[in-house]
Design an enzyme around this catalytic site. Structure first.
Site, PDB file in Angstrom:
ATOM      1  CG  ASP A 156     -11.519 116.455  52.054  1.00 32.10           C
ATOM      2  OD1 ASP A 156     -11.663 116.062  53.227  1.00 32.10           O
ATOM      3  OD2 ASP A 156     -12.435 116.944  51.374  1.00 32.10           O
ATOM      4  CG  HIS A 200     -11.839 111.171  57.279  1.00 35.84           C
ATOM      5  ND1 HIS A 200     -11.513 112.459  57.639  1.00 35.84           N
ATOM      6  CD2 HIS A 200     -12.447 111.271  56.061  1.00 35.84           C
ATOM      7  CE1 HIS A 200     -11.900 113.301  56.694  1.00 35.84           C
ATOM      8  NE2 HIS A 200     -12.464 112.599  55.721  1.00 35.84           N
ATOM      9  CG  ASP A 222     -16.608 108.503  50.446  1.00 31.68           C
ATOM     10  OD1 ASP A 222     -16.779 109.737  50.452  1.00 31.68           O
ATOM     11  OD2 ASP A 222     -16.380 107.839  51.480  1.00 31.68           O
ATOM     12  CD  GLU A 251     -20.065 113.776  59.051  1.00 29.16           C
ATOM     13  OE1 GLU A 251     -20.666 114.419  58.167  1.00 29.16           O
ATOM     14  OE2 GLU A 251     -20.365 112.617  59.377  1.00 29.16           O
ATOM     15  CE  LYS A 300     -19.700 117.573  57.264  1.00 34.79           C
ATOM     16  NZ  LYS A 300     -19.281 117.118  55.926  1.00 34.79           N
ATOM     17  CB  THR A 359     -24.178 118.340  56.668  1.00 32.89           C
ATOM     18  OG1 THR A 359     -24.455 118.125  55.290  1.00 32.89           O
ATOM     19  CG2 THR A 359     -24.666 117.172  57.494  1.00 32.89           C
ATOM     20  CD  GLU A 365     -19.886 120.541  54.825  1.00 31.44           C
ATOM     21  OE1 GLU A 365     -20.337 119.395  54.545  1.00 31.44           O
ATOM     22  OE2 GLU A 365     -18.743 120.733  55.246  1.00 31.44           O
ATOM     23  CG  ASN A 366     -24.764 120.965  49.369  1.00 28.88           C
ATOM     24  OD1 ASN A 366     -23.735 121.565  49.706  1.00 28.88           O
ATOM     25  ND2 ASN A 366     -24.881 120.379  48.190  1.00 28.88           N
ATOM     26  CB  ALA A 367     -26.804 116.160  53.140  1.00 28.93           C
ATOM     27  NE  ARG A 387     -17.467 116.175  46.795  1.00 29.39           N
ATOM     28  CZ  ARG A 387     -16.892 116.343  47.976  1.00 29.39           C
ATOM     29  NH1 ARG A 387     -15.775 117.061  48.042  1.00 29.39           N
ATOM     30  NH2 ARG A 387     -17.390 115.796  49.038  1.00 29.39           N
TER      31      ARG A 387
END
Length: 443
Positions: A58, A97, A105, A191, A302, A349, A388-390, A419
């Site tokens: 990111d 964002h 987060d 997203e 996304k 996701t 992706e996985n959530a 991650r």
């Protein structure tokens, strides 16, 4: 005969790219690299040793902004260079964002202060707002996308400047393909959606899982747009979004709109406008990106995997996010069509979820069918689908389900695992991940 057998083996064995998301804390405010280069080097060596194809990074503009209209990509460049030395590709996210306020987060990085300051200079909201006056500063509203209020420029003009400086400062890595994908931030958490499920704003608790969320179209620019649309339909009396859709954490059956209203002429008209605004905004931004990117870099975007309330007729949690996936509508197909016009790969996701793993009362969750719907739409259009996985998971069941969703009805393009962390690098977890990479490369 040998040629035919070889061709059959190649068709039967398609490699699915496997990438790993890097920690969100890699780069801090003031364009500061937060992780020692030796640590990054060790991480990348280990990831590459088991066949990992690339990493997702990111590039938060709130961290990289050093002055008005100025962005310093030097810490991003350092990370990309280390990836290059290890033979890893980089999926770079244009993170326009806020970091903070969404699930997982770890820290807070807001929008650049000079962007936030614009709110004090105008008499309307530049962010998304709910009917109770909660304004969410995590992404600039599509309602002001064309307004030249940001020091004489539009927000899309500034996104273009960001992209131009990114390319200028990292030219080598675009040219040699190390940066092989650019994922464009189109809304909260990157997203294409409205910020319809915000857990907290300041000290105020708003949304709890599995609530319907809230329609985020109550700022003056959004209301002006809505009224113009309804006037053209011949209904000047339809002046606002629904006021009977409950509170953020309401269940669909507790509200009038999500039991009856969404099926009415007004309900269908509003939901059509609400979703069309989102698609038109994505179209604008991706059109700019296509003109600005000078290199042969794959562009991705996304969509959020909103799996709760999927099994209700109203699909309430999806429609508040802007996905008109109810009343006979396919909420994802027109979004994917728009992506495909720009040659964009869709990133989706919750590939690791099974339906029976979400047992919260009243959730009405169906992640498996949601993933299938979007995958089938992408296949029907003939576009690439990545997943992706959530949430952060390294158990065998998560890897098994992600493999199943990635290979059912043909292999997907790529998967990015969430991650990289100390938990991921733990011996058993990393061995399970390594085996997953092998399976995906031999899908």
């Amino acid at each position: 005969m040998k040629f035919i057998l070889l061709l059959a083996l190649l068709v039967a064995c398609v490699s699915i790219e496997v990438n790993v998301m890097l920690p969100l804390t890699m780069v801090g405010k003031g364009a500061k690299l937060n992780v020692p280069e030796s640590t990054i080097d060790g991480w990348f060596d280990r990831l590459r040793s088991v066949g990992t194809d690339g990493v997702m990074l990111d590039a938060f503009w709130g961290a990289l902004s050093t002055d008005k209209f100025k962005f310093d990509f030097s810490p991003i460049k350092t990370i990309v260079d280390i990836a290059r030395r290890h033979g890893l590709k980089v999926q770079l996210v244009t993170s326009w964002h806020q970091l903070g306020g969404n699930v997982g987060d770890p820290v807070f990085i807001g929008l650049p202060q000079w962007i936030l300051d614009v709110q004090k200079q105008v008499d309307y909201d530049i962010f998304y707002r709910d009917q109770w006056g909660h304004s969410d500063p995590e992404y600039v509203s599509l309602g002001v996308a064309d307004k030249k209020i940001f020091y004489g420029k539009s927000i899309i003009d500034i996104y273009q400047m960001y992209l131009e400086q990114m390319q200028d400062q990292m030219k080598l890595y675009f040219q040699d393909g190390t940066i092989n994908e650019l994922q464009i931030s189109l809304g909260p958490a990157g997203e294409l959606r409205y910020p319809s499920y915000i857990s907290k704003l300041g000290d105020q608790q708003l949304w709890d899982f599995p609530g319907v969320g809230a329609f985020m179209a109550w700022s003056e620019p959004m209301l002006d747009n809505l009224r113009s649309y309804m006037n053209e339909l011949g209904h000047p009396e339809w002046t606002t979004p629904p006021t009977d859709a409950g509170w953020w954490s309401s269940k669909p059956w507790e509200t009038l709109f999500f039991t009856k209203g969404y099926k009415s002429d007004y309900g269908r008209s509003f939901l059509s406008w609400y979703s069309q605004q989102l698609i038109a905004y994505g179209d604008k931004v991706l059109g700019m990106v296509k003109k600005t990117i000078k290199y042969n870099t794959q562009i991705a975007a996304k969509i959020s995997g909103i799996h709760w309330q999927y099994n209700t007729d109203s699909h309430a949690a999806e429609v508040t996010a802007g996905y008109f996936n109810t009343d006979g509508q396919d909420g994802y197909y027109p979004i994917l069509q728009m992506f495909n016009r720009h040659g964009v790969v869709v990133d989706f996701t919750c590939l690791e979820y099974r339906n029976n793993q979400i047992d919260t009362p009243g959730a009405n969750s169906n992640p498996e069918n949601l993933v299938k719907q979007v995958r089938d739409d992408a296949k029907r259009i003939g576009m690439r689908f990545s997943g992706e996985n959530a949430i952060e998971r390294f158990d065998q069941d998560a890897f098994d389900q992600a493999y199943y969703q990635s290979t059912r009805n043909g292999p997907i393009h790529a998967i990015t695992w969430l991650r990289l962390s100390d938990n991921m690098l733990q011996y058993d977890n990393f061995n399970r991940y390594a085996n997953f990479v092998k399976r995906m490369h031999n899908a």
